[in-house]
Design a protein around this motif. Structure first.
Motif, PDB file in Angstrom:
ATOM      1  N   PRO A 286       0.477  -1.074   0.154  1.00  0.00           N
ATOM      2  CA  PRO A 286       0.129  -0.117  -0.041  1.00  0.00           C
ATOM      3  C   PRO A 286       0.729   1.262  -0.063  1.00  0.00           C
ATOM      4  O   PRO A 286       0.242   2.395  -0.475  1.00  0.00           O
ATOM      5  N   THR A 287       1.985   1.525   0.941  1.00  0.00           N
ATOM      6  CA  THR A 287       2.504   2.451   0.618  1.00  0.00           C
ATOM      7  C   THR A 287       4.021   2.215  -0.841  1.00  0.00           C
ATOM      8  O   THR A 287       4.867   0.935  -0.463  1.00  0.00           O
ATOM      9  N   ALA A 288       4.097   3.412  -0.602  1.00  0.00           N
ATOM     10  CA  ALA A 288       6.012   2.873  -1.358  1.00  0.00           C
ATOM     11  C   ALA A 288       7.117   2.280  -0.048  1.00  0.00           C
ATOM     12  O   ALA A 288       7.168   2.740   0.115  1.00  0.00           O
ATOM     13  N   ALA A 289       7.668   1.282  -1.383  1.00  0.00           N
ATOM     14  CA  ALA A 289       8.789   0.255  -0.061  1.00  0.00           C
ATOM     15  C   ALA A 289      10.328   1.443   0.256  1.00  0.00           C
ATOM     16  O   ALA A 289      10.570   2.417  -0.623  1.00  0.00           O
ATOM     17  N   PRO A 290      10.523   1.453   1.336  1.00  0.00           N
ATOM     18  CA  PRO A 290      11.740   1.751   1.562  1.00  0.00           C
ATOM     19  C   PRO A 290      13.229   1.980   0.677  1.00  0.00           C
ATOM     20  O   PRO A 290      13.210   0.212   0.455  1.00  0.00           O
ATOM     21  N   VAL A 291      13.909   2.638   0.278  1.00  0.00           N
ATOM     22  CA  VAL A 291      14.772   2.365  -0.581  1.00  0.00           C
ATOM     23  C   VAL A 291      15.954   1.568  -0.254  1.00  0.00           C
ATOM     24  O   VAL A 291      16.487   2.164   0.888  1.00  0.00           O
ATOM     25  N   ALA A 292      16.887   0.390  -0.682  1.00  0.00           N
ATOM     26  CA  ALA A 292      17.449  -0.705   0.459  1.00  0.00           C
ATOM     27  C   ALA A 292      18.768   0.215  -0.811  1.00  0.00           C
ATOM     28  O   ALA A 292      18.911   0.603  -1.546  1.00  0.00           O
ATOM     29  N   PRO A 293      19.663   0.311   0.103  1.00  0.00           N
ATOM     30  CA  PRO A 293      20.938   1.165   0.022  1.00  0.00           C
ATOM     31  C   PRO A 293      21.220  -0.232  -0.952  1.00  0.00           C
ATOM     32  O   PRO A 293      21.960  -1.159  -1.979  1.00  0.00           O
ATOM     33  N   ALA A 294      21.786   0.530  -2.658  1.00  0.00           N
ATOM     34  CA  ALA A 294      23.135   0.304  -3.057  1.00  0.00           C
ATOM     35  C   ALA A 294      24.283   0.165  -3.479  1.00  0.00           C
ATOM     36  O   ALA A 294      24.697   0.573  -2.412  1.00  0.00           O
ATOM     37  N   ARG A 295      24.494  -1.225  -3.527  1.00  0.00           N
ATOM     38  CA  ARG A 295      25.953  -1.980  -3.411  1.00  0.00           C
ATOM     39  C   ARG A 295      26.473  -2.486  -4.291  1.00  0.00           C
ATOM     40  O   ARG A 295      26.180  -2.555  -5.359  1.00  0.00           O
ATOM     41  N   THR A 296      27.951  -2.411  -4.285  1.00  0.00           N
ATOM     42  CA  THR A 296      28.787  -2.994  -5.135  1.00  0.00           C
ATOM     43  C   THR A 296      29.710  -3.580  -4.777  1.00  0.00           C
ATOM     44  O   THR A 296      29.929  -3.458  -3.771  1.00  0.00           O
ATOM     45  N   ALA A 297      29.874  -5.367  -5.244  1.00  0.00           N
ATOM     46  CA  ALA A 297      30.718  -6.072  -4.866  1.00  0.00           C
ATOM     47  C   ALA A 297      31.392  -5.719  -4.444  1.00  0.00           C
ATOM     48  O   ALA A 297      32.290  -4.877  -5.369  1.00  0.00           O
ATOM     49  N   LEU A 298      32.395  -6.711  -4.406  1.00  0.00           N
ATOM     50  CA  LEU A 298      34.134  -6.653  -3.652  1.00  0.00           C
ATOM     51  C   LEU A 298      34.383  -6.976  -4.952  1.00  0.00           C
ATOM     52  O   LEU A 298      33.999  -7.976  -5.356  1.00  0.00           O
ATOM     53  N   ALA A 299      35.504  -6.879  -4.795  1.00  0.00           N
ATOM     54  CA  ALA A 299      36.560  -6.953  -6.127  1.00  0.00           C
ATOM     55  C   ALA A 299      36.802  -8.292  -5.407  1.00  0.00           C
ATOM     56  O   ALA A 299      37.361  -9.290  -4.869  1.00  0.00           O
ATOM     57  N   ALA A 300      37.020  -9.351  -7.001  1.00  0.00           N
ATOM     58  CA  ALA A 300      37.419 -10.539  -6.405  1.00  0.00           C
ATOM     59  C   ALA A 300      39.129 -10.686  -6.326  1.00  0.00           C
ATOM     60  O   ALA A 300      39.279 -11.667  -5.518  1.00  0.00           O
ATOM     61  N   ASP A 301      40.021 -10.371  -6.560  1.00  0.00           N
ATOM     62  CA  ASP A 301      40.625  -9.964  -6.247  1.00  0.00           C
ATOM     63  C   ASP A 301      41.493  -9.440  -5.026  1.00  0.00           C
ATOM     64  O   ASP A 301      42.649  -9.604  -4.102  1.00  0.00           O
ATOM     65  N   ASN A 302      40.101  -9.101  -4.116  1.00  0.00           N
ATOM     66  CA  ASN A 302      40.392  -8.778  -2.925  1.00  0.00           C
ATOM     67  C   ASN A 302      40.542 -10.189  -1.736  1.00  0.00           C
ATOM     68  O   ASN A 302      40.495 -11.461  -1.745  1.00  0.00           O
ATOM     69  N   PRO A 303      41.374  -9.467  -0.844  1.00  0.00           N
ATOM     70  CA  PRO A 303      41.920 -10.852   0.266  1.00  0.00           C
ATOM     71  C   PRO A 303      41.037 -11.918   0.562  1.00  0.00           C
ATOM     72  O   PRO A 303      41.131 -12.924   0.684  1.00  0.00           O
ATOM     73  N   GLN A 304      40.407 -11.601   1.195  1.00  0.00           N
ATOM     74  CA  GLN A 304      39.322 -12.142   1.945  1.00  0.00           C
ATOM     75  C   GLN A 304      38.351 -13.027   0.947  1.00  0.00           C
ATOM     76  O   GLN A 304      38.392 -13.959   1.033  1.00  0.00           O
ATOM     77  N   MET A 305      37.785 -12.406  -0.407  1.00  0.00           N
ATOM     78  CA  MET A 305      37.371 -13.036  -1.588  1.00  0.00           C
ATOM     79  C   MET A 305      38.070 -14.189  -1.805  1.00  0.00           C
ATOM     80  O   MET A 305      37.924 -15.445  -2.376  1.00  0.00           O
ATOM     81  N   ARG A 306      39.636 -13.906  -2.237  1.00  0.00           N
ATOM     82  CA  ARG A 306      40.218 -14.838  -2.456  1.00  0.00           C
ATOM     83  C   ARG A 306      40.116 -16.105  -1.755  1.00  0.00           C
ATOM     84  O   ARG A 306      40.406 -17.491  -1.680  1.00  0.00           O
ATOM     85  N   THR A 307      40.790 -15.907  -0.212  1.00  0.00           N
ATOM     86  CA  THR A 307      40.393 -17.133   0.695  1.00  0.00           C
ATOM     87  C   THR A 307      39.264 -18.069   0.749  1.00  0.00           C
ATOM     88  O   THR A 307      38.737 -18.188   0.217  1.00  0.00           O
TER      89      THR A 307
END
Ligand code: HEC
Ligand code: HEC
Ligand code: HEC
Length: 416
Positions: A286-307
């Motif tokens: 019934p009412t406009a939905a709150p907007v979810a924050p925009a996100r960009t993915a972490l880069a694939a070579d980020n150390p946490q992503m590689r582990t």
């Protein structure tokens, strides 16, 4: 209205004394009440501490309901005169459901979702009352005052109610279809979906400006139910919503934790037209939905992503597949998954550390399970693999830290 009510009370009085239960002569009202109890998920909160939810055991109370302020124990709502609601009238029952006030004038805490049940019309609460009165009275005294000072003083709820609560029955919107209005009633009334899915303010009240945007709940994260494509139900069809609520899973997701209980005791037993009505309402809020924050993915070579990727390939890919697509209705897909991309990572950490079993539903009786990894992955590894699934395959969500993982490990230590 009055005549069936009197009949209900008379029948209830008779039944309360007669050990052998004949079919009550207000059979239709009692059956409606039984179904409303399903819609309201009363058993999930009021069942016995042993987990027994058969017959009266579903209503004897004693289950602690976790709130940010402490645990609140559910009362006995079988018709036992000393420890249950056996001496209540239909009027006092309506007052409790509609205003959150007990017969002695004491205020109830909103851990009992009366701020939703207030939408139920009198005939619905009367039907529930009639049904509860057909139950075997069971004596079970529970400690009602488990909150710390000053919240243990029930009068403090007076201020809460003045600020955050407006009693009032559901009013249909004449510009919407009958199906939509039925869905609105179910979601905003007995189904009390927002009690979990709407984030809370510091006083524990719903933040209306963030309706259905999702929030942390009892060590889980109740997902965003708005039309947001990435984190909400925007990409879900009405059929997929119905399937999820009926079976506890669909090709996109599987219900765990508190939602698994909602499915087990409530939505899996709702009629298909009611589930369709809920889906229609959620798809056109019934009412406009709150907007979810925009996100960009972490880069694939980020150390946490590689582990994280290495751990994923090693430990998770066999079931969820290397591409994160999963196996429909067996191993949930993680790529594009709403659950995986929520703002809060509580549910993910919990699932990875503790494992999880799918909701039980008579529509989907075999429940596959996910093994626990808490004893195989340390906090850094747990954080890395959850960060990875939140940012691989086109997913994008805030990274998870080892401290988050450690905190969840602590939380789980206190809970079975
Ligand atoms: C989310 C959990 C939850 C659900 C769902 C729930 N209740 Fe409760 N209920 C509670 C808690 C907690 C209390 C006690 C609140 C307090 O002590 O202030 C309570 C209190 C009550 C009371 C007041 C009893 C008394 O002696 O004060 C009644 C009546 C009641 N619930 C009926 C129901 C019915 C009927 C349903 C289903 C339509 C239902 N509840 C669903 C948690 C729940
Ligand atoms: C007791 C709290 C609670 C109540 C009440 C509740 N939910 Fe949920 N719901 C959750 C949690 C927690 C999750 C996340 C479960 C998971 O990640 O497996 C969830 C997940 C969902 C999902 C899946 C979303 C996704 O992206 O995977 C849907 C759909 C949903 N709920 C709909 C509803 C509807 C409709 C109602 C009311 C009839 C409702 N819920 C009531 C706690 C609740
Ligand atoms: C043996 C197979 C198996 C393995 C290995 C496995 N999972 Fe799962 N996973 C499952 C099943 C089955 C479910 C669904 C349980 C349910 O229905 O709630 C699940 C659920 C999940 C969910 C919740 C998805 C949702 O939509 O609610 C996440 C997140 C997840 N797994 C991540 C992982 C990660 C990360 C790993 C590796 C550390 C992993 N899984 C390893 C079988 C597995």
């Amino acid at each position: 209205m009055r005549a069936p009510l009197l009949a209900a009370l008379a029948a209830a009085a008779l039944l309360a004394t007669a050990p052998a239960r004949a079919a009550p002569d207000n059979f239709d009202q009692v059956e409606r009440g039984r179904y409303l109890v399903t819609l309201g998920d009363c058993v999930a909160c009021h069942m016995s501490t042993s987990g027994n939810h058969q017959g009266s055991q579903g209503f004897v109370g004693g289950r602690p309901i976790e709130t940010p302020f402490g645990n609140i124990v559910t009362p006995n709502i079988t018709p036992d005169r000393a420890t249950g609601i056996g001496t209540w009238s239909a009027d006092s029952f309506y007052r409790a459901m509609h205003e959150g006030i007990r017969p002695n004038g004491a205020r109830l805490y909103p851990a009992f979702p009366y701020n939703y049940f207030t939408r139920m019309p009198r005939e619905d609460t009367d039907a529930i009352f009639a049904y509860l009165n057909t139950l075997e009275p069971v004596s079970n005294a529970v400690d009602r005052n488990s909150l710390p000072f000053p919240l243990n003083i029930r009068a403090s709820m007076l201020a809460w109610n003045a600020l955050f609560f407006e009693p009032g029955e559901f009013r249909p919107d004449p510009n919407r279809s009958a199906e939509w209005n039925r869905g609105a009633y179910l979601v905003e009334g007995p189904g009390h979906c927002g009690a979990c899915h709407t984030p809370k303010n510091l006083a524990g009240a719903d933040r209306d400006s963030r309706r259905f945007a999702g929030g942390p709940l009892q060590g889980w994260f109740a997902t965003n139910l708005t039309g947001d494509e990435r984190t909400g139900l925007g990409a879900w069809s009405a059929d997929e919503i119905v399937e999820y609520l009926q079976k506890g899973r669909n090709a996109r997701s599987a219900a765990s934790g508190p939602m698994a209980e909602v499915v087990e005791y409530s939505t899996s037993a709702m009629t298909e037209p009611d589930l369709r009505a809920i889906a229609a309402y959620l798809k056109a809020p019934p009412t406009a939905a709150p907007v979810a924050p925009a996100r960009t993915a972490l880069a694939a070579d980020n150390p946490q992503m590689r582990t994280g990727e290495a751990i994923y390939v090693d430990r998770c890919g066999a079931c969820h597949t290397r591409s994160g697509e999963g196996v429909a209705r067996m191993f949930p897909r993680l790529a594009g998954s709403q659950v995986v991309q929520q703002e809060g990572s509580e549910t993910l950490l919990r699932v990875v550390l503790q494992g999880v079993r799918a909701a039980y539903s008579p529509h989907a009786p075999t429940s596959p399970a996910m093994p626990a990894f808490g004893w195989r992955l340390n906090d850094d590894e747990t954080a890395a693999v959850t960060t990875y699934i939140r940012n691989a395959w086109g997913n994008a969500a805030p990274p998870v830290s080892a401290a988050d993982a450690a905190r969840m490990r602590d939380t789980l230590r206190d809970r079975p």
